[in-house]
Design a protein around this motif. Structure first.
Motif, PDB file in Angstrom:
ATOM      1  N   ARG A 100       0.815  -1.216   0.000  1.00 21.32           N
ATOM      2  CA  ARG A 100       0.000   0.000   0.000  1.00 21.32           C
ATOM      3  C   ARG A 100       0.850   1.269   0.000  1.00 21.32           C
ATOM      4  NH1 ARG A 100      -1.955  -3.393   3.855  1.00 21.32           N
ATOM      5  NH2 ARG A 100      -1.380  -2.039   5.612  1.00 21.32           N
ATOM      6  N   ILE A 101       2.138   1.100  -0.330  1.00 24.55           N
ATOM      7  CA  ILE A 101       3.023   2.256  -0.512  1.00 24.55           C
ATOM      8  C   ILE A 101       3.672   2.141  -1.880  1.00 24.55           C
ATOM      9  CG2 ILE A 101       5.077   3.467   0.313  1.00 24.55           C
ATOM     10  CD1 ILE A 101       4.415   2.610   3.113  1.00 24.55           C
ATOM     11  N   LYS A 102       3.352   3.055  -2.756  1.00 28.40           N
ATOM     12  CA  LYS A 102       3.878   2.993  -4.119  1.00 28.40           C
ATOM     13  C   LYS A 102       5.343   3.403  -4.143  1.00 28.40           C
ATOM     14  CE  LYS A 102      -0.557   3.527  -6.373  1.00 28.40           C
ATOM     15  NZ  LYS A 102      -1.469   4.431  -7.102  1.00 28.40           N
ATOM     16  N   GLN A 103       6.085   2.726  -4.966  1.00 30.31           N
ATOM     17  CA  GLN A 103       7.513   2.988  -5.085  1.00 30.31           C
ATOM     18  C   GLN A 103       7.793   4.418  -5.522  1.00 30.31           C
ATOM     19  OE1 GLN A 103      10.075   1.218  -4.280  1.00 30.31           O
ATOM     20  NE2 GLN A 103      11.793   1.974  -5.462  1.00 30.31           N
ATOM     21  N   LEU A 104       6.983   4.935  -6.442  1.00 31.22           N
ATOM     22  CA  LEU A 104       7.262   6.248  -7.015  1.00 31.22           C
ATOM     23  C   LEU A 104       6.221   7.309  -6.650  1.00 31.22           C
ATOM     24  CD1 LEU A 104       8.597   5.350 -10.575  1.00 31.22           C
ATOM     25  CD2 LEU A 104       9.864   5.814  -8.487  1.00 31.22           C
ATOM     26  N   GLY A 105       5.464   7.065  -5.602  1.00 34.19           N
ATOM     27  CA  GLY A 105       4.551   8.083  -5.112  1.00 34.19           C
ATOM     28  C   GLY A 105       3.628   8.642  -6.180  1.00 34.19           C
ATOM     29  N   PHE A 106       3.789   9.938  -6.473  1.00 32.02           N
ATOM     30  CA  PHE A 106       2.909  10.629  -7.421  1.00 32.02           C
ATOM     31  C   PHE A 106       3.327  10.473  -8.881  1.00 32.02           C
ATOM     32  CE2 PHE A 106       1.794  13.293  -3.643  1.00 32.02           C
ATOM     33  CZ  PHE A 106       0.418  13.108  -3.696  1.00 32.02           C
ATOM     34  N   SER A 107       4.359   9.689  -9.155  1.00 26.94           N
ATOM     35  CA  SER A 107       4.825   9.575 -10.547  1.00 26.94           C
ATOM     36  C   SER A 107       3.761   9.046 -11.488  1.00 26.94           C
ATOM     37  CB  SER A 107       6.066   8.678 -10.627  1.00 26.94           C
ATOM     38  OG  SER A 107       7.189   9.334 -10.096  1.00 26.94           O
ATOM     39  N   GLU A 108       2.780   8.316 -10.956  1.00 24.45           N
ATOM     40  CA  GLU A 108       1.713   7.805 -11.816  1.00 24.45           C
ATOM     41  C   GLU A 108       0.864   8.940 -12.412  1.00 24.45           C
ATOM     42  OE1 GLU A 108      -1.781   5.961 -10.107  1.00 24.45           O
ATOM     43  OE2 GLU A 108      -1.029   6.396  -8.093  1.00 24.45           O
ATOM     44  N   LEU A 109       0.941  10.136 -11.827  1.00 27.72           N
ATOM     45  CA  LEU A 109       0.228  11.273 -12.401  1.00 27.72           C
ATOM     46  C   LEU A 109       0.841  11.688 -13.739  1.00 27.72           C
ATOM     47  CD1 LEU A 109      -0.342  13.546  -9.259  1.00 27.72           C
ATOM     48  CD2 LEU A 109      -1.864  11.810 -10.236  1.00 27.72           C
ATOM     49  N   VAL A 110       2.097  11.287 -13.956  1.00 22.73           N
ATOM     50  CA  VAL A 110       2.795  11.580 -15.209  1.00 22.73           C
ATOM     51  C   VAL A 110       2.940  10.317 -16.048  1.00 22.73           C
ATOM     52  CG1 VAL A 110       4.911  12.517 -16.232  1.00 22.73           C
ATOM     53  CG2 VAL A 110       4.091  13.397 -14.027  1.00 22.73           C
ATOM     54  N   TYR A 111       3.330   9.236 -15.370  1.00 14.32           N
ATOM     55  CA  TYR A 111       3.521   7.937 -16.034  1.00 14.32           C
ATOM     56  C   TYR A 111       2.492   6.964 -15.462  1.00 14.32           C
ATOM     57  CZ  TYR A 111       8.015  10.154 -17.014  1.00 14.32           C
ATOM     58  OH  TYR A 111       8.996  11.031 -17.407  1.00 14.32           O
ATOM     59  N   PRO A 112       1.341   6.780 -16.117  1.00 14.95           N
ATOM     60  CA  PRO A 112       0.241   5.996 -15.550  1.00 14.95           C
ATOM     61  C   PRO A 112       0.595   4.562 -15.182  1.00 14.95           C
ATOM     62  CG  PRO A 112      -0.523   7.266 -17.440  1.00 14.95           C
ATOM     63  CD  PRO A 112       0.974   7.390 -17.415  1.00 14.95           C
ATOM     64  N   GLY A 113       1.660   4.015 -15.785  1.00 14.35           N
ATOM     65  CA  GLY A 113       2.047   2.649 -15.459  1.00 14.35           C
ATOM     66  C   GLY A 113       2.876   2.522 -14.203  1.00 14.35           C
ATOM     67  N   ALA A 114       3.326   3.642 -13.666  1.00 17.47           N
ATOM     68  CA  ALA A 114       4.238   3.621 -12.514  1.00 17.47           C
ATOM     69  C   ALA A 114       3.462   3.468 -11.206  1.00 17.47           C
ATOM     70  CB  ALA A 114       5.088   4.886 -12.490  1.00 17.47           C
ATOM     71  N   THR A 115       2.738   2.364 -11.101  1.00 13.64           N
ATOM     72  CA  THR A 115       1.925   2.107  -9.915  1.00 13.64           C
ATOM     73  C   THR A 115       2.520   0.988  -9.056  1.00 13.64           C
ATOM     74  OG1 THR A 115       0.541   0.574 -11.164  1.00 13.64           O
ATOM     75  CG2 THR A 115      -0.192   2.865 -11.054  1.00 13.64           C
ATOM     76  N   HIS A 116       3.744   0.575  -9.359  1.00 20.50           N
ATOM     77  CA  HIS A 116       4.359  -0.519  -8.618  1.00 20.50           C
ATOM     78  C   HIS A 116       4.661  -0.100  -7.181  1.00 20.50           C
ATOM     79  CE1 HIS A 116       7.498   1.944 -10.350  1.00 20.50           C
ATOM     80  NE2 HIS A 116       8.443   1.344  -9.652  1.00 20.50           N
ATOM     81  N   THR A 117       4.808  -1.099  -6.332  1.00 20.50           N
ATOM     82  CA  THR A 117       4.892  -0.848  -4.894  1.00 20.50           C
ATOM     83  C   THR A 117       6.273  -1.172  -4.322  1.00 20.50           C
ATOM     84  OG1 THR A 117       4.208  -3.089  -4.320  1.00 20.50           O
ATOM     85  CG2 THR A 117       2.457  -1.450  -4.670  1.00 20.50           C
ATOM     86  N   ARG A 118       6.485  -0.715  -3.109  1.00 20.09           N
ATOM     87  CA  ARG A 118       7.722  -1.046  -2.402  1.00 20.09           C
ATOM     88  C   ARG A 118       7.752  -2.526  -2.005  1.00 20.09           C
ATOM     89  NH1 ARG A 118      11.219   2.890  -1.685  1.00 20.09           N
ATOM     90  NH2 ARG A 118      10.454   4.997  -2.118  1.00 20.09           N
ATOM     91  N   PHE A 119       6.588  -3.161  -1.979  1.00 23.31           N
ATOM     92  CA  PHE A 119       6.536  -4.598  -1.735  1.00 23.31           C
ATOM     93  C   PHE A 119       7.283  -5.340  -2.838  1.00 23.31           C
ATOM     94  CE2 PHE A 119       4.548  -8.731  -2.389  1.00 23.31           C
ATOM     95  CZ  PHE A 119       4.493  -9.266  -1.104  1.00 23.31           C
ATOM     96  N   ALA A 120       6.929  -5.064  -4.087  1.00 26.01           N
ATOM     97  CA  ALA A 120       7.590  -5.727  -5.222  1.00 26.01           C
ATOM     98  C   ALA A 120       9.071  -5.370  -5.273  1.00 26.01           C
ATOM     99  CB  ALA A 120       6.898  -5.330  -6.523  1.00 26.01           C
TER     100      ALA A 120
END
Length: 451
Positions: free
Chosen positions: A42-62
């Motif tokens: 539930r913590i994204k690796q790149l925080g708000f980067s998905e607002l620019v790069y929609p695919g950047a939704t990966h998490t710190r878990f992965a």
């Protein structure tokens, strides 16, 4: 010991296997199934980067599982190069790599910046140490393996002065962490640049004596064994450094991403001020909200910290839309709608001017009241070939080291031998963000007056 081998499919490493016959693999598998580790979903690796790069939704878990895989590979390389290694220390490094991001707060570095602005200088590495040592679920698993494991993992993750090669596996310019987040962030963001040949780099690794400096008054230099690249890895190393530079400039420090980060930081700092001054009702949150409990506590507990994640913050923003404090409600509404502050890159404009134009502008901006009333935000960062950090000559592990023939096998800093890396000049980034057209116009006028 488990009765079966577990496997995880990963877009970067393909198949990550937790072998049933390996004690450390099975410990890792049990650790990643703890509540504290599952929180990283539930913590994204790149925080708000998905607002620019929609695919950047990966998490710190992965990401953490990928770092674990890299640490195992690096330990195997060390074993092949020097033979037997200390089994306990190698396990500490592998487990530390797996757990290294447990202490990240919601939106990671943004939240850490808010804490720093509040006067709390506890970095995420120290939260990780506390979680490893104090979370009952994790501590019990580590103690079951070895009573000293939790303490040693915590020490490795927070140690400033390197002690051995295992420290360089967990924290250096060429460590298990960077070898995962660079290809992962590039792939998930979908950008074309920033690629490097990690397989060739790993095949070019050597183990040898490196002189590093210690911190503190009267500190001296020590020699430890560490990883470096042989000559055939030179060009791969150049690509690696350029990949970091490209990702920082195009992804991590993207102006739109940074605008959202600064907006969230502004909200959270304001909420914190209201909470600590007893004006919780103005925030739109109630006294039972995890964020309120965290800000209210003089010394937040591990459990209070673990109650925070990106999902909690997004939900809080929905509640803050109705906050009696209009500064909070308006900013929260804009973030949820992606109506972000617009960037005026003063740093770029100042390049042609030279001198102290940025400093003079910042003084005018401060005096204008735009920062105080929340219609303007500031952003500063430093972009260098090795990322966004500065290191002095003592930081051998903070450099990419390459050994060349004809130099007695002594590894040198890549930045001193590569014309390509030398050509990249450090850049001081300074941007302002305007809430509306009126603020944008005023900032432009201030810049004109400065020059």
């Amino acid at each position: 010991m488990a009765d079966r081998t577990q496997r995880v499919r990963d877009p970067i490493h393909n198949l990550i296997v937790f072998n049933k016959t390996s004690d450390v693999d099975q410990l890792a598998w049990r650790l990643l199934n703890t509540s504290a580790f599952q929180r990283l979903r539930r913590i994204k690796q790149l925080g708000f980067s998905e607002l620019v790069y929609p695919g950047a939704t990966h998490t710190r878990f992965a990401h953490c599982i990928g770092v674990f895989e890299n640490a195992r590979r690096l330990v195997d390389i060390v074993k092949r190069k020097i033979g037997e290694v200390d089994k306990f220390k190698s396990e500490v490094a592998i487990i530390a790599a797996l757990l290294h991001d447990l202490g990240h707060g919601p939106f990671s570095h943004t939240f850490e910046g808010v804490e720093k602005a509040r006067g709390v200088r506890k970095k995420h590495e120290y939260w990780t140490k506390d979680i490893v040592e104090q979370d009952e679920e994790i501590r019990n698993l580590l103690d079951e393996r070895d009573p000293n494991l939790a303490i040693e993992v915590g020490k490795m993750l927070t140690r400033k002065d390197p002690q051995d090669i295992f420290d360089s596996i967990v924290s250096s310019q060429f460590d298990a962490d960077r070898l995962d987040y660079l290809p992962r962030d590039r792939y998930m963001a979908g950008i074309g640049g920033g690629e490097f040949d990690s397989h060739w780099m790993l095949d070019s690794l050597e183990v040898g004596d490196i002189t590093v400096g210690l911190e503190g008054e009267g500190a001296d230099y020590v020699t430890i064994k560490s990883l470096y690249l042989n000559e055939k890895g030179l060009h791969a190393a150049e690509s690696y450094v350029l990949a970091r530079y490209y990702l920082y400039s195009q992804v991590y420090l993207h102006k739109t991403t940074r605008s959202a980060e600064k907006m969230l930081a502004s909200i959270l700092h304001h909420v914190s001020t209201l909470v600590t001054s007893g004006k919780i009702s103005k925030t739109g949150l109630d006294t039972s909200h995890p964020l309120v409990k965290f800000f209210k506590a003089k010394k937040p507990s591990v459990s209070q910290y673990l109650a925070l994640d990106d999902v909690v913050i997004w939900a809080a923003l929905g509640q803050m839309r109705s906050a009696p404090d209009t500064a909070i409600s308006h900013m929260a509404d804009r973030l949820l709608k992606r109506h972000l502050f617009k960037c005026i890159d003063i740093g770029v404009l100042a390049k042609a001017r030279g001198g102290d134009s940025v400093q003079r502008f910042r003084k005018k901006l401060k005096d204008s009241g735009l920062l105080e009333n929340g219609t303007a935000l500031e952003d500063t960062a430093k972009l260098t070939p090795y990322g966004i950090y500065d290191y002095d000559d003592k930081g051998a592990l903070q450099k990419v080291l390459v050994a060349r023939r004809g130099h007695q096998g002594k590894p040198d800093d890549l930045a001193s031998i590569s014309n390509m890396v030398k050509a990249i000049e450090p850049e001081n980034i300074y941007r302002t963000y305007a809430a509306d057209a009126e603020a944008h116009k005023k900032i432009e006028e201030l810049w004109t007056e400065t020059n």
